[in-house]
Write a protein that holds these residues in place. Structure first.
Motif, mmCIF file in Angstrom:
data_model
loop_
_atom_site.group_PDB
_atom_site.id
_atom_site.type_symbol
_atom_site.label_atom_id
_atom_site.label_comp_id
_atom_site.label_asym_id
_atom_site.label_seq_id
_atom_site.Cartn_x
_atom_site.Cartn_y
_atom_site.Cartn_z
ATOM 1 N N MET A 1 0.845 -1.169 0.000
ATOM 2 C CA MET A 1 0.000 0.000 0.000
ATOM 3 C C MET A 1 0.894 1.237 0.000
ATOM 4 S SD MET A 1 -2.703 1.260 2.910
ATOM 5 C CE MET A 1 -4.115 0.438 2.225
ATOM 6 N N LEU A 2 0.460 2.240 -0.739
ATOM 7 C CA LEU A 2 1.217 3.491 -0.796
ATOM 8 C C LEU A 2 0.677 4.479 0.230
ATOM 9 C CD1 LEU A 2 1.534 3.965 -4.662
ATOM 10 C CD2 LEU A 2 3.159 2.924 -3.078
ATOM 11 N N CYS A 3 1.575 5.218 0.837
ATOM 12 C CA CYS A 3 1.205 6.221 1.834
ATOM 13 C C CYS A 3 0.399 7.333 1.152
ATOM 14 C CB CYS A 3 2.464 6.800 2.481
ATOM 15 S SG CYS A 3 2.129 8.149 3.640
ATOM 16 N N PRO A 4 -0.747 7.689 1.701
ATOM 17 C CA PRO A 4 -1.544 8.756 1.097
ATOM 18 C C PRO A 4 -0.909 10.146 1.250
ATOM 19 C CG PRO A 4 -2.529 8.063 3.166
ATOM 20 C CD PRO A 4 -1.386 7.128 2.889
ATOM 21 N N LYS A 5 0.059 10.260 2.138
ATOM 22 C CA LYS A 5 0.702 11.559 2.390
ATOM 23 C C LYS A 5 1.913 11.790 1.488
ATOM 24 C CE LYS A 5 2.051 14.504 6.219
ATOM 25 N NZ LYS A 5 2.202 14.605 7.670
ATOM 26 N N CYS A 6 2.821 10.776 1.403
ATOM 27 C CA CYS A 6 4.059 10.966 0.638
ATOM 28 C C CYS A 6 4.161 10.089 -0.612
ATOM 29 C CB CYS A 6 5.273 10.724 1.529
ATOM 30 S SG CYS A 6 5.528 8.984 1.988
ATOM 31 N N GLY A 7 3.316 9.059 -0.718
ATOM 32 C CA GLY A 7 3.321 8.193 -1.897
ATOM 33 C C GLY A 7 4.320 7.051 -1.843
ATOM 34 N N LYS A 8 5.095 6.937 -0.756
ATOM 35 C CA LYS A 8 6.058 5.845 -0.628
ATOM 36 C C LYS A 8 5.358 4.565 -0.175
ATOM 37 C CE LYS A 8 9.932 8.852 0.566
ATOM 38 N NZ LYS A 8 10.887 9.222 1.602
ATOM 39 N N GLU A 9 6.018 3.439 -0.416
ATOM 40 C CA GLU A 9 5.481 2.149 0.008
ATOM 41 C C GLU A 9 5.433 2.087 1.538
ATOM 42 O OE1 GLU A 9 3.672 -1.417 -0.676
ATOM 43 O OE2 GLU A 9 4.357 -0.048 -2.251
ATOM 44 N N MET A 10 4.332 1.579 2.056
ATOM 45 C CA MET A 10 4.169 1.447 3.501
ATOM 46 C C MET A 10 4.561 0.044 3.941
ATOM 47 S SD MET A 10 0.593 3.496 4.068
ATOM 48 C CE MET A 10 0.831 3.835 5.805
ATOM 49 N N ARG A 11 5.038 -0.065 5.161
ATOM 50 C CA ARG A 11 5.445 -1.338 5.743
ATOM 51 C C ARG A 11 4.220 -2.023 6.344
ATOM 52 N NH1 ARG A 11 7.722 -1.784 11.047
ATOM 53 N NH2 ARG A 11 7.805 0.481 11.063
ATOM 54 N N LYS A 12 4.023 -3.313 6.019
ATOM 55 C CA LYS A 12 2.909 -4.083 6.556
ATOM 56 C C LYS A 12 3.259 -4.635 7.924
ATOM 57 C CE LYS A 12 1.059 -5.512 2.115
ATOM 58 N NZ LYS A 12 0.710 -6.655 1.268
ATOM 59 N N GLY A 13 2.261 -4.687 8.809
ATOM 60 C CA GLY A 13 2.467 -5.230 10.141
ATOM 61 C C GLY A 13 1.160 -5.263 10.893
ATOM 62 N N TYR A 14 1.220 -5.029 12.203
ATOM 63 C CA TYR A 14 0.034 -5.088 13.056
ATOM 64 C C TYR A 14 0.042 -3.954 14.068
ATOM 65 C CZ TYR A 14 -0.430 -9.743 11.164
ATOM 66 O OH TYR A 14 -0.560 -10.800 10.305
ATOM 67 N N LEU A 15 -1.113 -3.376 14.299
ATOM 68 C CA LEU A 15 -1.316 -2.459 15.407
ATOM 69 C C LEU A 15 -1.847 -3.327 16.536
ATOM 70 C CD1 LEU A 15 -1.413 0.504 16.372
ATOM 71 C CD2 LEU A 15 -3.779 0.544 15.610
ATOM 72 N N PHE A 16 -1.237 -3.255 17.721
ATOM 73 C CA PHE A 16 -1.662 -4.144 18.801
ATOM 74 C C PHE A 16 -1.768 -3.391 20.111
ATOM 75 C CE2 PHE A 16 2.912 -4.415 18.533
ATOM 76 C CZ PHE A 16 3.332 -4.337 19.841
ATOM 77 N N SER A 17 -2.521 -3.983 21.035
ATOM 78 C CA SER A 17 -2.784 -3.355 22.324
ATOM 79 C C SER A 17 -1.928 -3.967 23.412
ATOM 80 C CB SER A 17 -4.250 -3.555 22.696
ATOM 81 O OG SER A 17 -4.477 -4.918 23.012
ATOM 82 N N SER A 18 -2.035 -3.355 24.575
ATOM 83 C CA SER A 18 -1.457 -3.981 25.753
ATOM 84 C C SER A 18 -2.299 -5.214 26.071
ATOM 85 C CB SER A 18 -1.463 -3.006 26.929
ATOM 86 O OG SER A 18 -2.781 -2.598 27.194
ATOM 87 N N LYS A 19 -1.841 -6.041 26.964
ATOM 88 C CA LYS A 19 -2.567 -7.262 27.302
ATOM 89 C C LYS A 19 -3.987 -6.935 27.744
ATOM 90 C CE LYS A 19 1.481 -9.891 28.590
ATOM 91 N NZ LYS A 19 2.170 -10.587 29.662
ATOM 92 N N ASP A 20 -4.919 -7.740 27.297
ATOM 93 C CA ASP A 20 -6.343 -7.632 27.628
ATOM 94 C C ASP A 20 -7.005 -6.345 27.150
ATOM 95 O OD1 ASP A 20 -5.943 -10.044 28.874
ATOM 96 O OD2 ASP A 20 -5.856 -9.208 30.874
ATOM 97 N N GLY A 21 -6.366 -5.625 26.268
ATOM 98 C CA GLY A 21 -6.928 -4.369 25.786
ATOM 99 C C GLY A 21 -7.819 -4.553 24.572
ATOM 100 N N ALA A 22 -8.440 -3.489 24.177
ATOM 101 C CA ALA A 22 -9.262 -3.458 22.973
ATOM 102 C C ALA A 22 -9.077 -2.090 22.344
ATOM 103 C CB ALA A 22 -10.725 -3.694 23.315
ATOM 104 N N PHE A 23 -9.300 -1.993 21.047
ATOM 105 C CA PHE A 23 -9.188 -0.724 20.348
ATOM 106 C C PHE A 23 -10.566 -0.171 20.030
ATOM 107 C CE2 PHE A 23 -5.039 -2.534 18.991
ATOM 108 C CZ PHE A 23 -4.235 -1.533 19.490
ATOM 109 N N SER A 24 -10.707 1.137 20.164
ATOM 110 C CA SER A 24 -11.919 1.850 19.785
ATOM 111 C C SER A 24 -11.492 3.171 19.178
ATOM 112 C CB SER A 24 -12.804 2.108 21.004
ATOM 113 O OG SER A 24 -13.178 0.910 21.624
#
Length: 78
Positions: A1-24
């Motif tokens: 995927m290309l960055c919408p800001k600079c157009g460079k290739e983005m690095r794939k990975g994961y956004l993760f929480s602390s233990k027992d957390g959830a994202f909102s």
């Protein structure tokens, strides 16, 4: 995927929480004593994952410090 800001290739990975957390997501971070589900613009991105880390696939642009993720519709039902 290309960055919408600079157009460079983005690095794939994961956004993760602390233990027992959830994202909102919301327009503002609710206070510690507020029910987050009542925050304006609230979107549940992940459910709780007891005994492990919650994560969602994401792409990161190291140059712009932009992170893009796509959450699943099932997250709203958790």
């Amino acid at each position: 995927m290309l960055c919408p800001k600079c157009g460079k290739e983005m690095r794939k990975g994961y956004l993760f929480s602390s233990k027992d957390g959830a994202f909102s997501f919301a327009n503002e971070v609710p206070g510690a004593l507020e029910n987050a589900k009542h925050a304006e613009g609230f979107v549940k991105l992940t459910g709780l994952k007891v005994g492990g880390r919650t994560s969602v696939p994401a792409c990161c642009c190291d140059a712009c410090r932009v992170v893009i993720l796509q959450y699943r519709k099932e997250a709203e039902e958790l």
